[in-house]
Design an enzyme around this catalytic site. Structure first.
Site, PDB file in Angstrom:
ATOM      1  N   GLY A 118       0.857  -1.556   0.587  1.00 39.34           N
ATOM      2  CA  GLY A 118      -0.055   0.511   0.225  1.00 39.34           C
ATOM      3  C   GLY A 118       1.223   1.140  -0.213  1.00 39.34           C
ATOM      4  O   GLY A 118       0.453   1.882  -0.831  1.00 39.34           O
ATOM      5  N   CYS A 149       5.536   4.768  24.685  1.00 36.98           N
ATOM      6  CA  CYS A 149       5.687   5.772  25.359  1.00 36.98           C
ATOM      7  C   CYS A 149       6.556   6.953  25.876  1.00 36.98           C
ATOM      8  O   CYS A 149       7.610   5.998  26.004  1.00 36.98           O
ATOM      9  CB  CYS A 149       5.767   5.174  26.635  1.00 36.98           C
ATOM     10  SG  CYS A 149       4.345   5.025  28.011  1.00 36.98           S
TER      11      CYS A 149
END
Lengths: 384, 374
Positions: B70, B317
């Protein structure tokens, strides 16, 4: 014997008087270890080592590895031939440039050799000028030097340059330390510096899975792999401190989160050191760099251990640390975006100058022994 | 293991692997070769091309070239379609389109980003306002890969062309193809699809484009794929892609209804005190984004992995890029942004799995809340 050799000279070992044998033994063991996997022979030759009998295609790789062995003062790619003038000249012809200014510099370990150093230089220099008419002699500032080293055993070494080694002392000659390694820039540099002074550096990493991810751990593994090229230590131990962080977060003053966690880490690191025969802890702390690296922060961590804590970077600026980290090849890994400490437990305003009495009072709210024990049980050893 | 990260990739279908295997063992010929083996392989590629294209477009009006995925299809559409003036796209694009558009700046083409509505769909009026006579390309993702919101690309393409008939319209259809019903109309010039999101294998995708469009190559070389995409064809991947498309499109409608029920079953089983819904109900049934406000999505993801449930996340994080760019563009507060989980289904997902996943999501979030809350 093939003529092609790599000549290795060592650094401070000659200072060591009666212990010289011990230092030399470790040095050659380290050299052998660094050359593991490459076919070669290692010979001792009064004050030098020679790597010989290797494939020419491996020359660069051997030099690369030698350049990382602490205790190496310098090394040269050269030829080892018989000490007759004809043999020396044949070798010098291969080493010499074919144009530009040059001189021949002779060192004569074999004092019974019929010619003096000056005479040898003049003779070989003269023959070279005949062989290469575009060469001219310049004894003060030559572009090239052809070095001749006449040894006692009927051999002569011929080489064209000195490449600097890392210096320092052979790893293993200065005890064993446990390095608290994070994924950052500083701790690998600290480990490198202590290994340079001959210490066996055993890395220990604290993580807090699930608050930190596998990527962060892999990053530390990669860092320690690079470090192991210098230290030859092929294991990394990890300990999970997530539960300790949770308890501190829940029960203690937020501004002390980091201070308290570091005290736990030091306790665990000391326990690990004692288990593996370590004599000290090593950290990458640099005075004032972050909130926990103030003298108060350092004092509070030191208070929980009895082993000495060595901080080789204490007086370094960040720029200086980065420079070493680039030089030893850890920088690119250190700046990968995986965090070793999840932001979830980071206080907005950490205490910069925590008072020991306050720290101890807050720490008293925790079941310290149980937390240490359960963290200790989480330790894992990873082969590098 | 309960695998609910199917928007990231899917387990290859058995049919796809079987169809492909022979090209790794016996029929390894180069499709450009002129001897029998090569010609036969070329025929297989043609068959897969027909299989895939006919599922979503009229082969009389559209062509299909195979790409490495893609991302490559999107890059070719953006760089070969957006050659001058400005390019209009949305803040909700996959990075393959978003970063390509940003890179257009270096080529003197101005990228313009239309804002999103809270559900992740593009603000259509705002997008149309950005289109002018200098716009050379508009690119709008068909199904938002984080929230599942479906953009009405057909209406948008029509409106764009009313405003500027010379402008091309591209859509990234990676999360739509083989999942929701799509029939390309003449307003759509370029459409990107990918194989591994529907049970094919990684490394294969396709760019579908209107037949009389003067598309230029993105990779130059041996002239494969009608001179539009050089490089020896990934025969194995293409065969798997064809087989996967056959299976998935064979039961598209039934699967869609079944997955919609699963999605709602899972969502209804989530504790509303812990999770907020971000995905629109009318969006793709294959995707459900929720947020455990105040908790860290990445930590929850790891706790769930420990319990045998694999889900995606929109946060990390990391102090540098803590939030999903797309969810952020939907306009949510930071505590919502940091707790995003993306649950994505496949036709193989069962009701039991959906229920079990919801239970473990509830447990994990309440456990984490208890541990990290004060």
């Amino acid at each position: 014997m093939k003529e092609r050799v790599i000549i290795i000279r060592y650094a401070e070992i000659h200072l060591k008087g009666k212990n010289r044998g011990y230092f030399e033994r470790l040095f050659s063991v380290n050299l052998e270890q660094s050359l593991r996997g490459i076919r070669h022979e290692l010979h001792r030759m009064s004050g030098r080592y020679l790597v010989a009998e290797f494939d020419e295609a491996e020359t660069d790789e051997i030099c690369n590895r030698v350049s990382r062995v602490f205790g190496v003062h310098s090394y040269s790619r050269g030829l080892c031939v018989g000490n007759s003038l004809d043999e020396i000249f044949a070798a010098a012809e291969r080493i010499a440039p074919n144009s530009g200014s040059f001189k021949v510099e002779t060192h004569r370990g074999e004092k019974r050799y019929p010619l003096t150093s000056m005479q040898i230089s003049a003779e070989i220099g003269g023959r070279l000028m005949e062989a290469f008419p575009s060469l001219r002699v310049d004894v003060h500032a030559p572009e090239h030097v052809v070095y001749l080293d006449i040894r006692e055993n009927g051999k002569a070494l011929v080489f064209g340059s000195f490449e600097p080694g890392p210096g320092g002392m052979p790893v293993g000659t200065s005890g064993r330390g446990v390095l608290l390694v994070s994924g950052g820039i500083d701790s690998p540099v600290a480990g490198y510096m202590m290994a340079k002074r001959g210490m066996t550096v055993e890395p220990l990493h604290f993580h807090s899975y699930p608050y930190t991810n596998e990527g962060a751990k892999e990053k530390v593994v990669s860092l320690c792999r690079v470090l192991s090229r210098y230290t030859s230590v092929d294991r990394l131990t990890t300990i999970n401190v997530a539960q300790i962080q949770e308890e501190i977060h829940k029960k203690c003053a937020a501004e002390l989160n980091v201070t308290l966690l570091r005290r736990f880490m030091f306790c665990l690191a000391q326990r690990y050191a004692l288990e593996i025969g370590g004599q000290c802890l090593l950290t990458g702390e640099s005075l004032g760099q972050v909130a926990s690296q103030t003298i108060e922060g350092i004092a509070s961590s030191n208070a929980v251990v009895s082993l000495p804590v060595l901080r080789p970077l204490i007086g370094f600026d960040k720029d200086e640390i980065i420079a070493v980290s680039r030089q030893i090849g850890t920088y690119e890994i250190s700046v990968l975006p995986y965090e070793d400490c999840c932001t979830v437990f980071l206080p907005e305003h950490p205490a910069i100058k925590p008072k020991l009495s306050f720290i101890e009072e807050e720490e008293g709210k925790l079941d310290k022994e149980a937390l240490l024990e359960s963290a200790w049980e989480s330790r894992e050893t990873i082969a590098l | 293991m309960i695998y609910l990260d199917n928007a990231a990739t899917t387990r290859p279908l058995q049919e796809a692997v079987e169809a492909a295997e022979i090209f790794l063992t016996e029929r390894y010929f180069n499709p450009s070769a002129l001897y029998g083996g090569g010609v036969a392989v070329q025929k297989e590629i043609a068959a897969a091309r027909e299989e895939i294209l006919s599922r979503i477009a009229d082969a009389g009006h559209f062509s299909l070239i195979f790409t490495s995925g893609g991302t490559e299809a999107d890059n070719q559409a953006i760089f070969c379609g957006g050659k001058r003036g400005n390019v209009v796209t949305t803040a909700g694009e996959h990075a393959a389109v978003y970063q390509s558009c940003l890179a257009l700046k270096n080529r003197g083409v101005e990228p313009r980003f239309a804002p999103l509505r809270p559900d992740g769909s593009v603000d259509e009026e705002a997008l149309l306002r950005l289109v002018d006579e200098k716009t050379s390309l508009v690119s709008v993702v068909h199904v938002n890969n984080e929230t599942g919101a479906v953009n009405d690309i057909f209406r948008l393409a029509r409106q764009v062309k009313e405003k500027n008939p010379r402008c091309l319209f591209h859509s990234d259809g990676v999360q739509a193809f083989g999942k929701i019903s799509v029939r390309l109309t003449e307003e759509i010039d370029l459409y990107s699809v990918s194989a591994h999101k529907i049970g094919g294998v990684k490394g294969t995708g396709a760019l579908i484009f209107r037949k009389n469009l003067a598309l230029s190559p993105y990779l130059y070389g041996g002239g494969q794929e009608g001179n539009l995409r050089s490089g020896t064809e990934n025969v194995f991947g293409i065969a798997a892609f064809g087989a996967a498309a056959r299976v998935r499109f064979g039961s598209l409608r039934e699967t869609g209804e079944q997955i919609l029920r699963l999605r709602e079953l899972l969502f209804d089983a989530l504790d509303p005190a812990l999770y907020t819904r971000l995905s629109p109900r009318e969006g793709s049934p294959f995707l459900l984004s929720v947020s455990a406000a105040g908790l860290r999505g990445e930590v929850l993801q790891r706790l769930l992995e420990g319990e045998g449930v694999i889900v995606g996340t929109g946060s990390a994080c990391s102090s540098k890029h803590p939030f999903s760019r797309v969810i952020q563009a939907c306009g949510y507060r930071n505590d919502i942004l940091q707790g995003v989980l993306r649950v994505s289904f496949s036709p193989d997902t069962t009701q039991e799995e959906a229920k079990a996943a919801a239970e473990r999501m509830n447990e994990a979030a309440s456990r984490l809340k208890e541990k990290t809350g004060k």
